[in-house]
Design a protein around this motif. Structure first.
Motif, PDB file in Angstrom:
ATOM      1  N   ARG A 243       0.834  -1.212   0.000  1.00  0.00           N
ATOM      2  CA  ARG A 243       0.000   0.000   0.000  1.00  0.00           C
ATOM      3  C   ARG A 243       0.862   1.252   0.000  1.00  0.00           C
ATOM      4  O   ARG A 243       0.544   2.249  -0.658  1.00  0.00           O
ATOM      5  CB  ARG A 243      -0.942  -0.012   1.209  1.00  0.00           C
ATOM      6  CG  ARG A 243      -1.988  -1.121   1.171  1.00  0.00           C
ATOM      7  CD  ARG A 243      -3.087  -0.900   2.203  1.00  0.00           C
ATOM      8  NE  ARG A 243      -2.612  -0.971   3.571  1.00  0.00           N
ATOM      9  CZ  ARG A 243      -2.544  -2.094   4.278  1.00  0.00           C
ATOM     10  NH1 ARG A 243      -2.888  -3.253   3.727  1.00  0.00           N
ATOM     11  NH2 ARG A 243      -2.130  -2.082   5.539  1.00  0.00           N
ATOM     12  N   LEU A 244       1.951   1.209   0.758  1.00  0.00           N
ATOM     13  CA  LEU A 244       2.861   2.353   0.763  1.00  0.00           C
ATOM     14  C   LEU A 244       3.447   2.597  -0.621  1.00  0.00           C
ATOM     15  O   LEU A 244       3.575   3.742  -1.076  1.00  0.00           O
ATOM     16  CB  LEU A 244       3.994   2.120   1.773  1.00  0.00           C
ATOM     17  CG  LEU A 244       3.656   2.239   3.257  1.00  0.00           C
ATOM     18  CD1 LEU A 244       4.834   1.760   4.098  1.00  0.00           C
ATOM     19  CD2 LEU A 244       3.302   3.678   3.616  1.00  0.00           C
ATOM     20  N   LEU A 245       3.807   1.526  -1.318  1.00  0.00           N
ATOM     21  CA  LEU A 245       4.422   1.661  -2.638  1.00  0.00           C
ATOM     22  C   LEU A 245       3.432   2.164  -3.682  1.00  0.00           C
ATOM     23  O   LEU A 245       3.840   2.681  -4.732  1.00  0.00           O
ATOM     24  CB  LEU A 245       5.002   0.316  -3.088  1.00  0.00           C
ATOM     25  CG  LEU A 245       6.156  -0.229  -2.230  1.00  0.00           C
ATOM     26  CD1 LEU A 245       6.615  -1.578  -2.761  1.00  0.00           C
ATOM     27  CD2 LEU A 245       7.314   0.762  -2.194  1.00  0.00           C
ATOM     28  N   ALA A 246       2.136   2.020  -3.395  1.00  0.00           N
ATOM     29  CA  ALA A 246       1.115   2.497  -4.330  1.00  0.00           C
ATOM     30  C   ALA A 246       0.866   3.999  -4.192  1.00  0.00           C
ATOM     31  O   ALA A 246       0.158   4.592  -5.022  1.00  0.00           O
ATOM     32  CB  ALA A 246      -0.180   1.729  -4.114  1.00  0.00           C
ATOM     33  N   ARG A 247       1.436   4.631  -3.189  1.00  0.00           N
ATOM     34  CA  ARG A 247       1.255   6.072  -3.000  1.00  0.00           C
ATOM     35  C   ARG A 247       2.070   6.860  -4.027  1.00  0.00           C
ATOM     36  O   ARG A 247       3.044   6.369  -4.582  1.00  0.00           O
ATOM     37  CB  ARG A 247       1.689   6.479  -1.590  1.00  0.00           C
ATOM     38  CG  ARG A 247       0.887   5.841  -0.470  1.00  0.00           C
ATOM     39  CD  ARG A 247       1.272   6.440   0.859  1.00  0.00           C
ATOM     40  NE  ARG A 247       0.483   5.882   1.955  1.00  0.00           N
ATOM     41  CZ  ARG A 247       0.386   6.440   3.163  1.00  0.00           C
ATOM     42  NH1 ARG A 247       1.046   7.558   3.417  1.00  0.00           N
ATOM     43  NH2 ARG A 247      -0.355   5.888   4.101  1.00  0.00           N
ATOM     44  N   ASP A 248       1.623   8.097  -4.241  1.00  0.00           N
ATOM     45  CA  ASP A 248       2.375   8.972  -5.157  1.00  0.00           C
ATOM     46  C   ASP A 248       3.788   9.203  -4.657  1.00  0.00           C
ATOM     47  O   ASP A 248       4.738   9.231  -5.443  1.00  0.00           O
ATOM     48  CB  ASP A 248       1.643  10.316  -5.317  1.00  0.00           C
ATOM     49  CG  ASP A 248       0.309  10.161  -6.039  1.00  0.00           C
ATOM     50  OD1 ASP A 248       0.171   9.176  -6.790  1.00  0.00           O
ATOM     51  OD2 ASP A 248      -0.579  11.002  -5.838  1.00  0.00           O
ATOM     52  N   GLU A 249       3.925   9.397  -3.337  1.00  0.00           N
ATOM     53  CA  GLU A 249       5.243   9.599  -2.735  1.00  0.00           C
ATOM     54  C   GLU A 249       5.714   8.268  -2.131  1.00  0.00           C
ATOM     55  O   GLU A 249       5.424   7.954  -0.986  1.00  0.00           O
ATOM     56  CB  GLU A 249       5.167  10.677  -1.646  1.00  0.00           C
ATOM     57  CG  GLU A 249       4.920  12.081  -2.183  1.00  0.00           C
ATOM     58  CD  GLU A 249       6.130  12.614  -2.928  1.00  0.00           C
ATOM     59  OE1 GLU A 249       7.262  12.290  -2.532  1.00  0.00           O
ATOM     60  OE2 GLU A 249       5.944  13.356  -3.914  1.00  0.00           O
ATOM     61  N   ARG A 250       6.419   7.505  -2.942  1.00  0.00           N
ATOM     62  CA  ARG A 250       6.874   6.202  -2.474  1.00  0.00           C
ATOM     63  C   ARG A 250       7.979   6.372  -1.427  1.00  0.00           C
ATOM     64  O   ARG A 250       8.915   7.143  -1.631  1.00  0.00           O
ATOM     65  CB  ARG A 250       7.417   5.402  -3.655  1.00  0.00           C
ATOM     66  CG  ARG A 250       7.707   3.952  -3.345  1.00  0.00           C
ATOM     67  CD  ARG A 250       8.182   3.243  -4.596  1.00  0.00           C
ATOM     68  NE  ARG A 250       9.533   3.692  -4.976  1.00  0.00           N
ATOM     69  CZ  ARG A 250      10.102   3.415  -6.139  1.00  0.00           C
ATOM     70  NH1 ARG A 250       9.424   2.742  -7.055  1.00  0.00           N
ATOM     71  NH2 ARG A 250      11.324   3.828  -6.388  1.00  0.00           N
ATOM     72  N   PRO A 251       7.901   5.669  -0.285  1.00  0.00           N
ATOM     73  CA  PRO A 251       8.908   5.856   0.767  1.00  0.00           C
ATOM     74  C   PRO A 251      10.272   5.309   0.367  1.00  0.00           C
ATOM     75  O   PRO A 251      10.367   4.376  -0.434  1.00  0.00           O
ATOM     76  CB  PRO A 251       8.328   5.078   1.952  1.00  0.00           C
ATOM     77  CG  PRO A 251       7.472   4.029   1.320  1.00  0.00           C
ATOM     78  CD  PRO A 251       6.870   4.674   0.106  1.00  0.00           C
ATOM     79  N   ASP A 252      11.311   5.912   0.908  1.00  0.00           N
ATOM     80  CA  ASP A 252      12.656   5.358   0.735  1.00  0.00           C
ATOM     81  C   ASP A 252      13.275   4.972   2.078  1.00  0.00           C
ATOM     82  O   ASP A 252      14.452   4.642   2.166  1.00  0.00           O
ATOM     83  CB  ASP A 252      13.567   6.339  -0.012  1.00  0.00           C
ATOM     84  CG  ASP A 252      13.672   7.700   0.667  1.00  0.00           C
ATOM     85  OD1 ASP A 252      13.148   7.853   1.793  1.00  0.00           O
ATOM     86  OD2 ASP A 252      14.269   8.614   0.076  1.00  0.00           O
ATOM     87  N   LEU A 253      12.434   4.987   3.137  1.00  0.00           N
ATOM     88  CA  LEU A 253      12.881   4.663   4.491  1.00  0.00           C
ATOM     89  C   LEU A 253      11.690   4.029   5.213  1.00  0.00           C
ATOM     90  O   LEU A 253      10.650   4.662   5.342  1.00  0.00           O
ATOM     91  CB  LEU A 253      13.323   5.940   5.207  1.00  0.00           C
ATOM     92  CG  LEU A 253      14.132   5.810   6.496  1.00  0.00           C
ATOM     93  CD1 LEU A 253      15.513   5.259   6.206  1.00  0.00           C
ATOM     94  CD2 LEU A 253      14.245   7.185   7.167  1.00  0.00           C
ATOM     95  N   VAL A 254      11.817   2.778   5.655  1.00  0.00           N
ATOM     96  CA  VAL A 254      10.713   2.098   6.331  1.00  0.00           C
ATOM     97  C   VAL A 254      11.163   1.654   7.718  1.00  0.00           C
ATOM     98  O   VAL A 254      12.113   0.876   7.852  1.00  0.00           O
ATOM     99  CB  VAL A 254      10.225   0.877   5.527  1.00  0.00           C
ATOM    100  CG1 VAL A 254       9.174   0.099   6.330  1.00  0.00           C
ATOM    101  CG2 VAL A 254       9.647   1.318   4.190  1.00  0.00           C
ATOM    102  N   LEU A 255      10.478   2.164   8.736  1.00  0.00           N
ATOM    103  CA  LEU A 255      10.743   1.784  10.125  1.00  0.00           C
ATOM    104  C   LEU A 255       9.589   0.895  10.574  1.00  0.00           C
ATOM    105  O   LEU A 255       8.452   1.369  10.716  1.00  0.00           O
ATOM    106  CB  LEU A 255      10.845   3.008  11.030  1.00  0.00           C
ATOM    107  CG  LEU A 255      12.010   3.974  10.806  1.00  0.00           C
ATOM    108  CD1 LEU A 255      11.773   4.860   9.580  1.00  0.00           C
ATOM    109  CD2 LEU A 255      12.207   4.870  12.030  1.00  0.00           C
TER     110      LEU A 255
END
Length: 339
Positions: A243-255
């Motif tokens: 779901r995070l990767l489907a966002r417009d702003e894909r994360p580059d840091l996952v905690l």
């Protein structure tokens, strides 16, 4: 369903089965821990009748002839690495003190949790050691009332982890753990942080607080930190990361709030063709054994679960204990956050 209470100690298994409208074998499976093949509706009915008739409490108490026996560790899932280490520490300390230690899984749902406490109360343990996640999401007032009955009848109650009850505890300071992870992750030069966590879980909620506070202290905008709620499982971590990767702003840091969620995240990132840590850096908490065997190996926080088990057993056997024991965690940096 109205059930008349029988005279204390008079109910039999056949009485419970008759009132509940089930066979004695079905009633026995529910009351003796073999209810996997029984529907939830039938199990709830049998347990309600047994409680109303006084069967579980009185039969167990009579079998023990008034003696107190052992310390019980209450957990959500006894198969996890952290619970195994906690139980090992308790058993080690128990052997040294001449006390038997057993583990009880409370299952899912508030009714199942409370029924487990009622059954344990009837078994008259020396003490209960409760992992804080065991009763997460349940009615705290009902849980507290049952714990108070257990304590009033002479059994000590000790918690392991974050909680809001007035009992001595072994704590890891999960907010500080979150800040320590955030301090490390903030040095990696990433712009779009995300957090994998869950609700109604005191430890993960506290770690999330620490993650956010730590990132904000390093200049990140709190409103820009994506917080994704997940089921605490590998599949939950995988789905939440997707779901995070489907966002417009894909994360580059996952905690991630724990290693299981982080490992699920690693699978989702790999499936999406992303590299860790080159595209996305990932961290977890707990340092379960597989954390160093996944590819890439997982940056995490090592918690002293065996030591926590020893400390919990010591508190459980001390009726005068009131102060909490605070244990220190250690950041373990591995390949998933390599610069």
């Amino acid at each position: 369903m109205a059930v008349a209470r029988q005279r204390s100690g008079s109910a039999t298994l056949r009485d419970v089965a008759e009132v509940a409208g089930v066979s004695p074998s079905t009633a026995s499976r529910v009351l003796n821990g073999g209810a996997a093949s029984v529907s939830d509706e039938l199990a709830v009915r049998v347990l309600a009748v047994a409680d109303a008739l006084g069967y579980v409490r009185n039969q167990a108490a009579r079998a023990l002839r008034g003696r107190r026996s052992g310390v019980v560790l209450i957990v959500t899932d006894p198969r996890t690495a952290s619970v195994a280490a906690l139980a090992a520490g308790m058993e080690e300390a128990g052997r040294a003190s001449g006390v038997a230690v057993s583990v009880t899984a409370v299952g899912s749902g508030a009714d199942a949790h409370l029924e487990a406490l009622r059954i344990l109360r009837g078994l008259r343990p020396l003490a209960l050691v409760v992992t804080s996640a065991s009763f997460a999401g349940t009615d705290s007032e009902r849980v507290l009332a049952e714990l108070e009955l257990i304590r009033a009848e002479g059994a000590n109650v000790v918690f392991v982890g974050e909680h809001d009850y007035d009992y001595p505890s072994v704590r890891f300071d999960d907010v500080t753990i979150g800040r320590v992870v955030a301090d490390h992750m903030a040095t990696l030069g990433r712009a779009r942080p995300a957090v994998l966590t869950t609700t109604h879980h005191p430890a993960l909620e506290s770690r999330t607080q620490g993650f956010v506070e730590g990132l904000v202290a390093h200049g990140y905008d709190a409103a820009a930190i994506a917080v994704e709620i997940a089921e605490v499982s590998r599949e939950g971590g995988r789905s939440a990361t997707a779901r995070l990767l489907a966002r417009d702003e894909r994360p580059d840091l996952v905690l991630a709030g724990n290693d299981v969620l982080a490992i699920g995240a690693l699978h989702a990132l790999s499936s999406a063709g992303l590299r860790v840590p080159e595209d996305v850096a990932v961290s977890g908490v707990d340092d379960i054994p597989i954390a160093q065997d996944v590819t890439p190996s997982l940056t995490t926080v090592s918690l002293p679960f065996v030591e926590a088990g020893r400390a919990a057993l010591t508190l459980a056997l001390d009726p005068a204990a009131t102060d909490d024991v605070h244990l220190r965690a250690t950041l373990v940096v591995r390949s998933s956050t390599a610069r």
